[in-house]
Scaffold this motif. Structure first.
Motif, PDB file in Angstrom:
ATOM      1  N   LEU A 117       7.157 -10.099   1.614  1.00  0.00           N
ATOM      2  CA  LEU A 117       6.146  -9.091   1.290  1.00  0.00           C
ATOM      3  C   LEU A 117       5.346  -8.679   2.519  1.00  0.00           C
ATOM      4  CD1 LEU A 117       4.605 -10.322  -2.090  1.00  0.00           C
ATOM      5  CD2 LEU A 117       5.976  -8.282  -1.718  1.00  0.00           C
ATOM      6  N   GLY A 118       5.000  -9.658   3.342  1.00  0.00           N
ATOM      7  CA  GLY A 118       4.248  -9.368   4.561  1.00  0.00           C
ATOM      8  C   GLY A 118       2.787  -9.054   4.343  1.00  0.00           C
ATOM      9  N   LEU A 119       2.226  -9.517   3.222  1.00  0.00           N
ATOM     10  CA  LEU A 119       0.804  -9.290   2.980  1.00  0.00           C
ATOM     11  C   LEU A 119      -0.046 -10.094   3.961  1.00  0.00           C
ATOM     12  CD1 LEU A 119       0.640  -9.595  -0.918  1.00  0.00           C
ATOM     13  CD2 LEU A 119       0.072  -7.537   0.388  1.00  0.00           C
ATOM     14  N   ASP A 120      -1.134  -9.489   4.433  1.00  0.00           N
ATOM     15  CA  ASP A 120      -2.172 -10.245   5.124  1.00  0.00           C
ATOM     16  C   ASP A 120      -3.440 -10.147   4.281  1.00  0.00           C
ATOM     17  OD1 ASP A 120      -3.307  -7.705   5.636  1.00  0.00           O
ATOM     18  OD2 ASP A 120      -2.391  -7.588   7.618  1.00  0.00           O
ATOM     19  N   ILE A 121      -4.450 -10.879   4.658  1.00  0.00           N
ATOM     20  CA  ILE A 121      -5.651 -10.934   3.818  1.00  0.00           C
ATOM     21  C   ILE A 121      -6.312  -9.567   3.711  1.00  0.00           C
ATOM     22  CG2 ILE A 121      -7.137 -11.646   5.737  1.00  0.00           C
ATOM     23  CD1 ILE A 121      -7.407 -12.647   1.991  1.00  0.00           C
ATOM     24  N   ARG A 122      -6.252  -8.762   4.754  1.00  0.00           N
ATOM     25  CA  ARG A 122      -6.873  -7.439   4.700  1.00  0.00           C
ATOM     26  C   ARG A 122      -6.189  -6.588   3.643  1.00  0.00           C
ATOM     27  NH1 ARG A 122      -5.572  -2.717   5.525  1.00  0.00           N
ATOM     28  NH2 ARG A 122      -3.532  -3.353   6.292  1.00  0.00           N
TER      29      ARG A 122
ATOM     30  N   ALA B 243       0.830  -1.214   0.000  1.00  0.00           N
ATOM     31  CA  ALA B 243       0.000   0.000   0.000  1.00  0.00           C
ATOM     32  C   ALA B 243       0.862   1.261   0.000  1.00  0.00           C
ATOM     33  CB  ALA B 243      -0.938  -0.003   1.204  1.00  0.00           C
ATOM     34  N   ASP B 244       1.993   1.234   0.697  1.00  0.00           N
ATOM     35  CA  ASP B 244       2.887   2.388   0.725  1.00  0.00           C
ATOM     36  C   ASP B 244       3.521   2.625  -0.650  1.00  0.00           C
ATOM     37  OD1 ASP B 244       2.510   2.797   3.520  1.00  0.00           O
ATOM     38  OD2 ASP B 244       3.969   1.198   3.923  1.00  0.00           O
TER      39      ASP B 244
ATOM     40  N   LEU C   2      -0.506 -14.843  -0.968  1.00  0.00           N
ATOM     41  CA  LEU C   2      -0.480 -15.246   0.436  1.00  0.00           C
ATOM     42  C   LEU C   2      -0.005 -16.685   0.593  1.00  0.00           C
ATOM     43  CD1 LEU C   2      -3.886 -13.714   1.602  1.00  0.00           C
ATOM     44  CD2 LEU C   2      -1.602 -12.772   1.979  1.00  0.00           C
ATOM     45  N   ARG C   3      -0.098 -17.476  -0.476  1.00  0.00           N
ATOM     46  CA  ARG C   3       0.276 -18.887  -0.439  1.00  0.00           C
ATOM     47  C   ARG C   3       1.719 -19.120  -0.884  1.00  0.00           C
ATOM     48  NH1 ARG C   3      -4.920 -18.797  -3.049  1.00  0.00           N
ATOM     49  NH2 ARG C   3      -6.553 -19.691  -1.744  1.00  0.00           N
ATOM     50  N   THR C   4       2.450 -18.046  -1.180  1.00  0.00           N
ATOM     51  CA  THR C   4       3.816 -18.181  -1.682  1.00  0.00           C
ATOM     52  C   THR C   4       4.842 -17.894  -0.593  1.00  0.00           C
ATOM     53  OG1 THR C   4       4.007 -15.860  -2.382  1.00  0.00           O
ATOM     54  CG2 THR C   4       3.029 -17.419  -3.962  1.00  0.00           C
ATOM     55  N   GLU C   5       6.044 -18.441  -0.796  1.00  0.00           N
ATOM     56  CA  GLU C   5       7.122 -18.178   0.150  1.00  0.00           C
ATOM     57  C   GLU C   5       7.544 -16.715   0.138  1.00  0.00           C
ATOM     58  OE1 GLU C   5      10.451 -20.736  -0.275  1.00  0.00           O
ATOM     59  OE2 GLU C   5       9.311 -22.580   0.117  1.00  0.00           O
ATOM     60  N   MET C   6       7.397 -16.057  -1.032  1.00  0.00           N
ATOM     61  CA  MET C   6       7.804 -14.656  -1.084  1.00  0.00           C
ATOM     62  C   MET C   6       7.002 -13.792  -0.124  1.00  0.00           C
ATOM     63  SD  MET C   6       6.316 -12.838  -4.552  1.00  0.00           S
ATOM     64  CE  MET C   6       6.362 -14.256  -5.644  1.00  0.00           C
TER      65      MET C   6
ATOM     66  N   ALA D 174      -8.564  -5.924  -8.920  1.00  0.00           N
ATOM     67  CA  ALA D 174      -9.674  -6.754  -9.391  1.00  0.00           C
ATOM     68  C   ALA D 174     -10.795  -6.861  -8.370  1.00  0.00           C
ATOM     69  CB  ALA D 174      -9.175  -8.150  -9.753  1.00  0.00           C
ATOM     70  N   LEU D 175     -10.510  -6.479  -7.114  1.00  0.00           N
ATOM     71  CA  LEU D 175     -11.525  -6.533  -6.066  1.00  0.00           C
ATOM     72  C   LEU D 175     -12.086  -5.149  -5.757  1.00  0.00           C
ATOM     73  CD1 LEU D 175      -9.784  -9.009  -3.596  1.00  0.00           C
ATOM     74  CD2 LEU D 175     -11.290  -9.546  -5.529  1.00  0.00           C
TER      75      LEU D 175
END
Length: 273
Positions: free
Chosen positions: A190-195, A115-116, A182-186, A203-204
């Motif tokens: 990245l530190g993505l969470d579902i939110r 997001a940043d 979210l299912r990848t090792e990267m 796309a969402l």
């Protein structure tokens, strides 16, 4: 009818390992980019700061004569790698059509969040727009495709007067739904969470800037990139936008951007016709 389920998400989003000779990139871009900066010489302004972070700098390339408008290219690298120096030669096609070209670097994960990065690029577009008049067209490759399409969805800090000048966007092999990552090792980096994955997935989201959107991928790409490419065009067409899906023959994830360097390529022609 046979059903297909992705079994290995890391492989599904791995590009270099699945391209013959893929180890040549990103170094294959370094010399053409450096040569282009040498050739453009005084018609280039390099390392223009657009923010406080050391990576918040952009390069600006000018055509001969008054620019018709501003083209901004946002590089990829999974929000984790690379910078503007790899891509200077991709300004060639737009310059040939009389457009000025801005290519920004931006802060990378994990120091910042996805997001940043989007908000950082919004600042870069605003800075370049203050220096170049006319309409603005945006393109981004891979992660950059997510960034430029996310800019159309609001809440990024892109000033309204600048947003009003945007008249077209091309996402090249863009990742438009971040949830699979979210299912990848990267994602450990990245530190993505579902939110955040939901909030930053074009796309969402519903675009608030109504401009034509071209989703362009190489036909020889990983299946996930071909799917992601078609996904955004499909969803946003259902929201009323003019969209087009292109799968360019004989192009993979790295070679697909080459058309931007050429004035008469199909990619450049559709962008600047």
């Amino acid at each position: 009818m046979p059903l297909f389920r992705v079994q290995n998400w890391d492989d599904a989003y791995a590009n270099g390992a699945n391209i013959p000779g893929g180890e040549r990139w990103p170094e294959a871009w370094v010399q053409p980019a450096a040569d282009f900066r040498t050739v453009t010489g005084k018609r280039a302004e390099l390392d223009i700061a657009y923010g406080d972070h050391p990576r918040e700098k952009l390069d600006l390339f000018f055509p001969v004569g008054e620019p018709r408008g501003l083209f901004v290219f946002v590089h990829g690298g999974y929000w984790l790698a690379l910078d503007k120096s790899y891509w200077s030669h991709l300004a060639g096609g737009a310059i040939g059509h009389g457009w000025a070209v801005a290519i920004p670097s931006y802060p990378l994960c994990p120091e910042v969040r996805v997001a940043d990065i989007v908000r950082s690029v919004a600042r870069s577009v605003a800075m370049a727009a203050a220096r170049v008049g006319g309409q603005i067209r945006l393109a981004g490759h891979s992660a950059g495709g997510q960034v430029v399409t996310r800019l159309l969805c609001g809440g990024t800090g892109l000033p309204d007067p600048v947003a009003a000048r945007v008249d077209g966007v091309m996402s090249i092999s863009g990742v438009h739904d971040l949830r699979p990552l979210l299912r990848t090792e990267m994602n450990e980096t990245l530190g993505l969470d579902i939110r955040e994955a939901r909030a930053e997935s074009p796309a969402l989201l519903e675009p608030v800037i109504d401009v034509p959107v071209i989703c362009w991928a190489g036909a020889a790409e990983r299946a996930e990139f071909v799917r992601q490419n078609a996904l955004l065009a499909n969803v946003w067409r259902g929201l009323g936008l003019a969209t087009e899906t292109v799968e360019e023959p004989d192009r993979h994830h790295f070679s697909v951007v080459d058309g931007l360097a050429q004035e008469d390529s199909p990619m450049t022609t559709i962008l600047f016709s």
